[in-house]
Design a protein around this motif. Structure first.
Motif, PDB file in Angstrom:
ATOM      1  N   LEU A  30      11.855 -20.869  28.964  1.00 23.44           N
ATOM      2  CA  LEU A  30      13.212 -20.538  29.406  1.00 23.44           C
ATOM      3  C   LEU A  30      13.472 -20.864  30.872  1.00 23.44           C
ATOM      4  O   LEU A  30      14.570 -21.296  31.224  1.00 23.44           O
ATOM      5  CB  LEU A  30      13.490 -19.041  29.168  1.00 23.44           C
ATOM      6  CG  LEU A  30      13.508 -18.600  27.706  1.00 23.44           C
ATOM      7  CD1 LEU A  30      13.741 -17.093  27.613  1.00 23.44           C
ATOM      8  CD2 LEU A  30      14.598 -19.330  26.927  1.00 23.44           C
ATOM      9  N   SER A  32      13.293 -22.619  34.705  1.00 27.00           N
ATOM     10  CA  SER A  32      13.241 -24.001  35.188  1.00 27.00           C
ATOM     11  C   SER A  32      11.810 -24.332  35.636  1.00 27.00           C
ATOM     12  O   SER A  32      11.000 -23.427  35.917  1.00 27.00           O
ATOM     13  CB  SER A  32      14.216 -24.180  36.357  1.00 27.00           C
ATOM     14  OG  SER A  32      13.772 -23.381  37.428  1.00 27.00           O
ATOM     15  N   HIS A  35       9.967 -22.528  38.363  1.00 24.67           N
ATOM     16  CA  HIS A  35       9.521 -21.148  38.148  1.00 24.67           C
ATOM     17  C   HIS A  35       8.379 -21.057  37.131  1.00 24.67           C
ATOM     18  O   HIS A  35       7.932 -19.953  36.808  1.00 24.67           O
ATOM     19  CB  HIS A  35      10.690 -20.283  37.671  1.00 24.67           C
ATOM     20  CG  HIS A  35      11.723 -20.050  38.738  1.00 24.67           C
ATOM     21  ND1 HIS A  35      11.529 -19.160  39.771  1.00 24.67           N
ATOM     22  CD2 HIS A  35      12.936 -20.593  38.941  1.00 24.67           C
ATOM     23  CE1 HIS A  35      12.593 -19.169  40.557  1.00 24.67           C
ATOM     24  NE2 HIS A  35      13.467 -20.028  40.079  1.00 24.67           N
ATOM     25  N   LEU A 113       9.659 -14.110  37.484  1.00 25.29           N
ATOM     26  CA  LEU A 113      11.019 -13.616  37.266  1.00 25.29           C
ATOM     27  C   LEU A 113      10.926 -12.427  36.317  1.00 25.29           C
ATOM     28  O   LEU A 113      10.699 -12.579  35.100  1.00 25.29           O
ATOM     29  CB  LEU A 113      11.916 -14.725  36.721  1.00 25.29           C
ATOM     30  CG  LEU A 113      12.092 -15.908  37.683  1.00 25.29           C
ATOM     31  CD1 LEU A 113      13.024 -16.966  37.093  1.00 25.29           C
ATOM     32  CD2 LEU A 113      12.617 -15.432  39.045  1.00 25.29           C
ATOM     33  N   ALA A 114      11.071 -11.260  36.891  1.00 23.73           N
ATOM     34  CA  ALA A 114      10.800 -10.021  36.175  1.00 23.73           C
ATOM     35  C   ALA A 114      11.722  -9.851  34.963  1.00 23.73           C
ATOM     36  O   ALA A 114      11.289  -9.397  33.906  1.00 23.73           O
ATOM     37  CB  ALA A 114      10.969  -8.850  37.147  1.00 23.73           C
ATOM     38  N   GLN A 115      12.983 -10.210  35.128  1.00 24.95           N
ATOM     39  CA  GLN A 115      13.935  -9.962  34.038  1.00 24.95           C
ATOM     40  C   GLN A 115      13.669 -10.868  32.840  1.00 24.95           C
ATOM     41  O   GLN A 115      13.722 -10.426  31.687  1.00 24.95           O
ATOM     42  CB  GLN A 115      15.354 -10.143  34.566  1.00 24.95           C
ATOM     43  CG  GLN A 115      15.678  -9.083  35.616  1.00 24.95           C
ATOM     44  CD  GLN A 115      16.846  -9.478  36.492  1.00 24.95           C
ATOM     45  OE1 GLN A 115      16.861 -10.582  37.060  1.00 24.95           O
ATOM     46  NE2 GLN A 115      17.824  -8.604  36.623  1.00 24.95           N
ATOM     47  N   HIS A 119      12.546  -9.634  29.103  1.00 25.00           N
ATOM     48  CA  HIS A 119      13.319 -10.060  27.926  1.00 25.00           C
ATOM     49  C   HIS A 119      12.410 -10.707  26.875  1.00 25.00           C
ATOM     50  O   HIS A 119      12.432 -10.319  25.708  1.00 25.00           O
ATOM     51  CB  HIS A 119      14.422 -11.038  28.365  1.00 25.00           C
ATOM     52  CG  HIS A 119      15.320 -11.488  27.260  1.00 25.00           C
ATOM     53  ND1 HIS A 119      16.588 -10.974  27.062  1.00 25.00           N
ATOM     54  CD2 HIS A 119      15.132 -12.385  26.266  1.00 25.00           C
ATOM     55  CE1 HIS A 119      17.136 -11.547  26.006  1.00 25.00           C
ATOM     56  NE2 HIS A 119      16.274 -12.411  25.505  1.00 25.00           N
ATOM     57  N   VAL A 145      21.359  -8.516  34.624  1.00 28.91           N
ATOM     58  CA  VAL A 145      20.638  -7.240  34.621  1.00 28.91           C
ATOM     59  C   VAL A 145      20.035  -6.980  33.241  1.00 28.91           C
ATOM     60  O   VAL A 145      20.640  -7.292  32.221  1.00 28.91           O
ATOM     61  CB  VAL A 145      21.583  -6.085  35.060  1.00 28.91           C
ATOM     62  CG1 VAL A 145      22.833  -5.993  34.188  1.00 28.91           C
ATOM     63  CG2 VAL A 145      20.854  -4.751  35.091  1.00 28.91           C
ATOM     64  N   PHE A 155      15.025   2.200  34.973  1.00 29.65           N
ATOM     65  CA  PHE A 155      13.637   1.725  34.987  1.00 29.65           C
ATOM     66  C   PHE A 155      13.572   0.576  35.986  1.00 29.65           C
ATOM     67  O   PHE A 155      14.604   0.099  36.462  1.00 29.65           O
ATOM     68  CB  PHE A 155      13.207   1.224  33.587  1.00 29.65           C
ATOM     69  CG  PHE A 155      13.868  -0.064  33.179  1.00 29.65           C
ATOM     70  CD1 PHE A 155      15.190  -0.099  32.783  1.00 29.65           C
ATOM     71  CD2 PHE A 155      13.167  -1.268  33.250  1.00 29.65           C
ATOM     72  CE1 PHE A 155      15.818  -1.302  32.458  1.00 29.65           C
ATOM     73  CE2 PHE A 155      13.778  -2.472  32.913  1.00 29.65           C
ATOM     74  CZ  PHE A 155      15.113  -2.487  32.521  1.00 29.65           C
ATOM     75  N   PHE A 194      26.918  -3.728  37.927  1.00 31.14           N
ATOM     76  CA  PHE A 194      25.654  -4.102  38.586  1.00 31.14           C
ATOM     77  C   PHE A 194      25.909  -4.872  39.880  1.00 31.14           C
ATOM     78  O   PHE A 194      25.181  -4.734  40.855  1.00 31.14           O
ATOM     79  CB  PHE A 194      24.789  -4.944  37.637  1.00 31.14           C
ATOM     80  CG  PHE A 194      23.423  -5.270  38.180  1.00 31.14           C
ATOM     81  CD1 PHE A 194      22.475  -4.264  38.383  1.00 31.14           C
ATOM     82  CD2 PHE A 194      23.060  -6.573  38.502  1.00 31.14           C
ATOM     83  CE1 PHE A 194      21.215  -4.546  38.899  1.00 31.14           C
ATOM     84  CE2 PHE A 194      21.796  -6.870  39.017  1.00 31.14           C
ATOM     85  CZ  PHE A 194      20.873  -5.855  39.218  1.00 31.14           C
ATOM     86  N   TRP A 198      26.421  -1.180  42.354  1.00 28.56           N
ATOM     87  CA  TRP A 198      25.110  -0.750  41.856  1.00 28.56           C
ATOM     88  C   TRP A 198      24.640   0.538  42.526  1.00 28.56           C
ATOM     89  O   TRP A 198      23.873   1.303  41.950  1.00 28.56           O
ATOM     90  CB  TRP A 198      24.069  -1.865  42.012  1.00 28.56           C
ATOM     91  CG  TRP A 198      23.862  -2.343  43.413  1.00 28.56           C
ATOM     92  CD1 TRP A 198      24.536  -3.339  44.032  1.00 28.56           C
ATOM     93  CD2 TRP A 198      22.925  -1.835  44.374  1.00 28.56           C
ATOM     94  NE1 TRP A 198      24.066  -3.492  45.323  1.00 28.56           N
ATOM     95  CE2 TRP A 198      23.091  -2.585  45.559  1.00 28.56           C
ATOM     96  CE3 TRP A 198      21.962  -0.824  44.350  1.00 28.56           C
ATOM     97  CZ2 TRP A 198      22.331  -2.351  46.713  1.00 28.56           C
ATOM     98  CZ3 TRP A 198      21.203  -0.605  45.491  1.00 28.56           C
ATOM     99  CH2 TRP A 198      21.394  -1.359  46.657  1.00 28.56           C
ATOM    100  N   TYR A 203      25.837   1.521  36.394  1.00 28.19           N
ATOM    101  CA  TYR A 203      25.398   0.453  35.478  1.00 28.19           C
ATOM    102  C   TYR A 203      24.230   0.940  34.630  1.00 28.19           C
ATOM    103  O   TYR A 203      24.030   0.523  33.490  1.00 28.19           O
ATOM    104  CB  TYR A 203      25.052  -0.835  36.250  1.00 28.19           C
ATOM    105  CG  TYR A 203      23.663  -0.886  36.845  1.00 28.19           C
ATOM    106  CD1 TYR A 203      22.555  -1.271  36.094  1.00 28.19           C
ATOM    107  CD2 TYR A 203      23.442  -0.536  38.185  1.00 28.19           C
ATOM    108  CE1 TYR A 203      21.283  -1.315  36.651  1.00 28.19           C
ATOM    109  CE2 TYR A 203      22.172  -0.583  38.746  1.00 28.19           C
ATOM    110  CZ  TYR A 203      21.094  -0.974  37.975  1.00 28.19           C
ATOM    111  OH  TYR A 203      19.839  -1.012  38.526  1.00 28.19           O
ATOM    112  N   ASP A 257      14.600  -0.326  47.255  1.00 23.36           N
ATOM    113  CA  ASP A 257      13.832  -0.645  46.065  1.00 23.36           C
ATOM    114  C   ASP A 257      13.890   0.505  45.087  1.00 23.36           C
ATOM    115  O   ASP A 257      13.446   1.597  45.392  1.00 23.36           O
ATOM    116  CB  ASP A 257      12.384  -0.918  46.487  1.00 23.36           C
ATOM    117  CG  ASP A 257      11.495  -1.153  45.301  1.00 23.36           C
ATOM    118  OD1 ASP A 257      12.027  -1.297  44.194  1.00 23.36           O
ATOM    119  OD2 ASP A 257      10.279  -1.177  45.495  1.00 23.36           O
ATOM    120  N   MET A 258      14.470   0.285  43.958  1.00 27.46           N
ATOM    121  CA  MET A 258      14.516   1.355  42.967  1.00 27.46           C
ATOM    122  C   MET A 258      14.258   0.768  41.603  1.00 27.46           C
ATOM    123  O   MET A 258      14.522   1.315  40.605  1.00 27.46           O
ATOM    124  CB  MET A 258      15.849   2.079  43.014  1.00 27.46           C
ATOM    125  CG  MET A 258      17.062   1.158  43.062  1.00 27.46           C
ATOM    126  SD  MET A 258      18.619   2.036  43.185  1.00 27.46           S
ATOM    127  CE  MET A 258      18.775   2.321  44.921  1.00 27.46           C
TER     128      MET A 258
END
Ligand code: B12
Length: 258
Positions: A30, A32, A35, A113-115, A119, A145, A155, A194, A198, A203, A257-258
């Protein structure tokens, strides 16, 4: 793979984390080229999320026993300490690369890339602007998001652990993350919250959730990093007199940072 997952869950779930497996190939398919993670497609990786209870179960106790020397951000330090200790204690003979959400490459790109990782692991659906057909914001750049099916936005995605020498086959099948914000209207509302507000937390409540951050945790994360040490003193979590802990005030320029 099953034993890796079982061991991580036994060690980390009780401290307020969740772990989900993925294959590097799912992620690389997914993102590029720039990354891509340089491992073979079947390499086993695990994405680690923190849940609301991490604050009380791990972070507050950690503050009382940590040495505070050279600490940049207490939350990042606490998470890194828990995860690296878990990996070195339980997998001393295995080669595991740990990438934290806040770590950047020399190119200034994030180490993962955490998101996208959350996913593809089926942990939390990543809603992006490309999922919106006729966006009311036109060509403006909107950040995407992830929404967790039970925790909504309450989270964070903390780390990607890569078992460099472990390849997995058919035993790991990809599962789609639950699409819990399915209508276009709700997705538009989510991305607007978001991106535009935010700080008001709304959100995170885009769907009903089973848990959320405690008032104490909200107060901590709403406080700018440079003032958090004062807050910890007010809570009597750290003593007023400790000058080393005062260094946090001077050093801490970390992003909220949350
Ligand atoms: C840099 C960064 C920021 C920057 C820029 C944001 C951005 N998204 O670029 C700034 C400082 C603005 C920011 C702000 C915030 N951030 Co921030 N940020 C990051 C960070 C470190 C890297 C994000 C990044 O650079 N992405 C690069 C771009 C190019 O990635 P992308 O847009 O996703 O594009 C990729 C995908 O689209 C993928 N792709 C392509 N096709 C497809 C198809 C599918 C199906 C999928 C899944 C993927 C996919 O390929 C693309 C790359 O080639 C991440 C942590 C991390 N390591 O990932 C946190 C992170 C995204 N931030 C987060 C948060 C919570 C915030 C804030 C609320 C503040 C905070 N820390 O509390 C604000 C909110 C945003 C706002 N309104 O300003 C959370 C989001 C959690 C969630 N539920 O999604 C993260 C994941 C941190 C975490 N520990 O959990 N952030």
């Amino acid at each position: 793979m099953e034993s890796v997952l079982r061991t991580l869950r036994e060690s980390l779930n009780s401290r307020g984390f969740e772990v989900y497996p993925l294959k590097i190939g799912w992620y690389n398919a997914l993102v590029s080229q720039a990354h891509h993670l340089q491992y073979s497609a079947d390499t086993l990786a695990i994405v680690v999320l923190s849940t609301p209870s991490m604050f009380e179960k791990l972070f507050l106790p950690f503050l009382q026993k940590c040495s505070w020397k050279g600490i940049r951000d207490p939350i990042d330090e606490c998470v890194a300490n828990a995860i690296s200790t878990c990996v070195s204690e339980h997998f001393p003979d295995q080669s595991v690369d740990i990438r934290y959400d806040y770590e950047m490459l020399p190119s200034r790109k994030p180490k993962f890339l955490a998101q996208t990782a959350a996913h593809v692991a089926g942990a939390a659906h990543y809603y992006k602007q490309s999922d919106i057909q006729e966006p009311p914001w036109g060509n403006k750049k909107m950040f995407g998001v992830c929404i967790h099916p039970q925790l909504g936005g309450w989270f964070a995605i903390r780390a990607l652990l890569v078992w460099k020498d472990v390849e997995v086959g058919e035993e790991l099948q990809q599962v789609a993350p639950p699409d819990c914000v399915s209508s276009q209207e709700a997705r538009i509302e989510l991305l607007q919250r978001f991106n535009y507000c935010w700080q008001d937390w709304t959100y995170r409540d885009i769907i009903p959730t089973k848990d959320s951050y405690s008032p104490q945790q909200r107060e901590y994360f709403s406080t700018p990093p440079a003032q958090r040490v004062e807050l910890l003193k007010k809570w009597a979590i750290i003593p007023d007199t400790n000058t080393e802990k005062q260094a946090l005030v001077d050093n801490n320029e970390a992003e909220t940072d949350m």
